[in-house]
Design a protein around this motif. Structure first.
Motif, PDB file in Angstrom:
ATOM      1  N   UNK A  68       0.834  -1.208   0.000  1.00 51.69           N
ATOM      2  CA  UNK A  68       0.000   0.000   0.000  1.00 51.69           C
ATOM      3  C   UNK A  68       0.865   1.253   0.000  1.00 51.69           C
ATOM      4  N   UNK A  69       1.942   1.234   0.805  1.00 49.95           N
ATOM      5  CA  UNK A  69       2.860   2.370   0.846  1.00 49.95           C
ATOM      6  C   UNK A  69       3.492   2.602  -0.528  1.00 49.95           C
ATOM      7  N   UNK A  70       3.870   1.534  -1.192  1.00 54.50           N
ATOM      8  CA  UNK A  70       4.500   1.656  -2.510  1.00 54.50           C
ATOM      9  C   UNK A  70       3.543   2.275  -3.529  1.00 54.50           C
ATOM     10  N   UNK A  71       2.255   1.886  -3.446  1.00 54.01           N
ATOM     11  CA  UNK A  71       1.265   2.467  -4.355  1.00 54.01           C
ATOM     12  C   UNK A  71       1.054   3.946  -4.057  1.00 54.01           C
ATOM     13  N   UNK A  72       1.014   4.294  -2.771  1.00 54.63           N
ATOM     14  CA  UNK A  72       0.871   5.705  -2.382  1.00 54.63           C
ATOM     15  C   UNK A  72       2.069   6.521  -2.862  1.00 54.63           C
TER      16      UNK A  72
END
Length: 345
Positions: free
Chosen positions: A187-191
């Motif tokens: 999720x962090x990588x997508x953000x």
């Protein structure tokens, strides 16, 4: 417009309270209306002064009222509250807005154009992604700390350590915990990816705007700061002087004066544009940090270097932020470009 009626609108999502106050201060109308009915009703009204609080939806309704020939005055909610009498009801709020619009010392807010509001919205969405990234990383850091796994400060360390932690089979992380951390990392990588795309788009927008390009020539002003300056200043017509702009943004000292004695304190932290002030100060702080290690090249840098020696880095940074705001206002008002004065060789 002092002889016309005041139409005060207490804004909401669906049901709006509308009050009419005549030129002599008499309330002749104070009723609730639906969104659709309010639009039809405004079209039929004679030219009036439309007053509303500068809250959610204010820019849309202000632009609509202007397009119908009305004069518009959006008022900050803090300035309306002292005029409300009785209990807090929609009817009393509408009357307070009408009375506040006639007060001599009210400082109305500025109505943004559609383009300015769009640029502001993109900036807010970018800030939201940045905030969500920080919240997510802090959550993961805190959870791993409970298992004795430390991640040093900085986003760089966070990005480097998470894959290592997930691949380490000997760190005694329970399997459900390991799966959850992996999901949060994805999720962090997508953000991060979405943030970079939006940030790049915002930089491109500011690079195409002539006003933003002017502001970016100032010391310590980058794309994001220039965008926020443009939104705050507009065409410059909303402010009477550069001192007003500085006070509005919050880069001037608080004043407590009486009996002709002027006392200036520290810079206030309320009633200001906090995101813009933060950008201005951080940009100025970076300029001050670099200037410490090299000689001054311009008259402005000479002034700043002397101020650093006399008052310290933080005071000099705030002074530079203040000067940048005033210079930006002058550039906008006079339609000129910034060109620093070089020191004589």
């Amino acid at each position: 417009m002092t002889q016309c009626n005041v139409i005060a609108i207490d804004l909401a999502k669906d049901i709006f309270q509308v009050c009419i106050m005549t030129a002599n201060g008499k309330i002749t109308f104070n009723k609730a209306m639906s969104r659709a009915k309010l639009k039809e009703w405004l079209i039929k009204q004679q030219r009036s002064l439309v007053a509303m609080e500068s809250c959610g939806g204010a820019h849309y309704w202000a632009r609509l009222a202007k397009s119908l020939g009305h004069n518009v005055i959006p008022i900050p909610p803090k300035q309306v509250k002292p005029f409300r009498t009785g209990q807090k009801t929609d009817a009393n709020d509408a009357i307070a807005i009408a009375v506040a619009s006639r007060a001599a010392n009210i400082k109305p807010a500025r109505v943004l154009t559609i383009e300015e509001q769009g640029l502001q919205s993109v900036g807010k969405m970018r800030d939201l992604l940045d905030k969500q990234k920080l919240q997510l990383s802090n959550q993961v850091r805190g959870l791993l700390l409970e298992f004795g796994i430390i991640i040093n400060k900085s986003i760089k360390n966070f990005k480097a350590r998470i894959p290592e932690i997930l691949e380490d089979a000997e760190n005694q992380l329970p399997m459900p915990m390991r799966h959850s951390i992996a999901k949060l990392w994805a999720l962090y990588s997508r953000l991060e990816e979405d943030f970079q795309v939006m940030n790049k788009g915002l930089i491109e927008l500011t690079g195409q705007d002539k006003d933003c390009k002017k502001f970016m020539k100032l010391e310590g002003v980058g794309p994001i700061t220039s965008m926020r300056l443009k939104i705050q200043l507009g065409s410059g017509e909303h402010f009477k002087s550069s001192r007003q702009v500085s006070a509005c943004i919050g880069v001037t000292p608080k004043q407590h004066s009486s009996g002709g004695k002027i006392q200036l304190g520290s810079v206030g932290k309320s009633s200001c544009d906090k995101p813009l002030r933060s950008c201005l100060f951080l940009g100025a702080r970076a300029v001050v940090a670099k200037l410490k290690n090299r000689p001054a090249k311009t008259e402005k840098e000479k002034w700043l270097k002397a101020l650093i020696e006399r008052r310290g880095a933080n005071c000099a940074s705030m002074a530079l932020a203040n000067k940048n705001v005033r210079t930006a206002y002058a550039l906008m008002k006079n339609n000129t470009d910034y060109s620093p004065v070089l020191l004589a060789a």
